[in-house]
Design an enzyme around this catalytic site. Sequence first.
Site, PDB file in Angstrom:
ATOM      1  N   GLU A 257       0.873  -1.172   0.000  1.00  0.00           N
ATOM      2  CA  GLU A 257       0.000   0.000   0.000  1.00  0.00           C
ATOM      3  C   GLU A 257       0.906   1.216   0.000  1.00  0.00           C
ATOM      4  O   GLU A 257       1.544   1.533   0.997  1.00  0.00           O
ATOM      5  CB  GLU A 257      -0.925   0.025   1.219  1.00  0.00           C
ATOM      6  N   CYS A 292      -1.939   8.841   3.393  1.00  0.00           N
ATOM      7  CA  CYS A 292      -1.793   8.420   2.002  1.00  0.00           C
ATOM      8  C   CYS A 292      -3.013   8.770   1.163  1.00  0.00           C
ATOM      9  O   CYS A 292      -2.879   9.102  -0.013  1.00  0.00           O
ATOM     10  CB  CYS A 292      -1.498   6.927   1.924  1.00  0.00           C
TER      11      CYS A 292
END
Length: 513
Positions: A257, A292
């Site tokens: 990720e 993020c």
Amino acid sequence: MPSQEHWATARGYVDGGPVTDPRTMIAVLDPAAPSVRVGEGAESTPDDVDRSAAAAARAFLGWATLTPAERARGMTAGADAIAAEADRLADLLVREVGKPVHEARGDINGGIHLLRTFAGLAGDLGGMRDLTGHPGTGQADGVWLQHVPVGPAVVISPWNTPVYLCLNAVAPALVAGCAVVVKPPEEAPLALTRALHLLAAALPAGVLNVVPGRGATVGERLVAHPEIRAVSLTGGIATGRSVLKAAAGTVKKTHLELGGNDPAILLEDVDLGVDTLRELVAGCFAVSGQVCFNIKRIYVHHSRLREFLDRFTSLVDQLVLGPGHLPGVHLGPLTTEAGFRNAQRLLDRAREAGHHVHQGGRWAGGVEPAEGRFIRPGVVTGMDPGDELVVEEQFAPLIPVLPFTDESEAIAEANRTEYGLCSSVWSADPGRALALARRIQAGNTFINAHRVGASVPLVPFGGVKQSGLGRNHLHYAVAAYSEEHAVIRYSDPGHQIPGIEPWSGLGGPEANS
């Protein structure tokens, strides 16, 4: 500020116990006051790494044979142990990461919730699925499918939301039946390592191991280790490339990720009331921009640009900056020195290029701290679509705002980067927003929302393009630590499987002549 006496030590935990031998220590400094030492993290040795991998490999043999319900009981006990220290851990997280108290508590409590949630999946796991007689099973007498744990796994966790994001990988790995080795972030190892010690103590020896240290030494050796069969990283794209390269030598299952540069597209019919603007501010500036899937760039229809900027910057001006332990703080400091310097560089370049930079916010208590990695929240306009602040992930409280004239232009700009984590469309027309959302290249696209909590657990979470490989959430996450094992039975393969004819002469009378 909290007393300098309040500090902690992050040490390894290998094969059922803490590593107490002397180690080189890495200082952990308070990002709100970098002259204050919060604690220190151990630099694990190559021997620590090898022992942790060996311990995980041994423990895996027993852990994988337990039922998911038996594994879940250990996870729940660990969650309870962490919950008993949640306030203390949140206080520690404020000091090492710099985030406000409410975000630190969300980090800790969210991690506890993840352990309990994945433990709750135990009833859906295990056993074999009988596919006998289904289309596609040929003439086999019996066909069964089971999901088995992939093996010892490594989790490399980030510094921005260390407890939650680490347990987001550890919890599904454990319930799937994998033993785990965690490398905490060297920038913020303290609260996470303490939480992992508590969890590990509730599990059989070697099922959960912790090896603090730097990525270039500890992380690379773990990823390349031959006894490790799966790797999970939450981090930046450059680190993801390094992990893929290191894991390739032993062909490990890899889950990444990575970064995001999430666009938000505001159509001309968007509601610019205070509720919408609050959502946008929270989506941009949570954790001081260090998430993020924060909003990283905003595209506004040209007919609403001036109105949006006036209203949006008015709310940005009301944001409160300061050390995370102070009441009412929205934005703490940036966690790392490198991130702070990069944010300053981006601001300097924007001003040198003649872009308009509006920096808002006010200081908690009305007094600017004498030190600290603070960046006032900034709204930048007047840029070209290809400017660095637009096409790269800034990971700071700086948001570029650009106009567009039609939907095709907005989609092209949203898709022009190599990122593809999340995105959003904002409109009063749900059907129009949905049609536009389907054209965006991203793992998740939200409509009229875009902040932490917007992604729902039922659907997978992850990125496309260079934003990652694999998916999180519930059974998707468990699948990242599992392999499919098919068992197929035949009673008369010569008649049930075509192709034996060329071998039909074997074993006849002529074979002995």
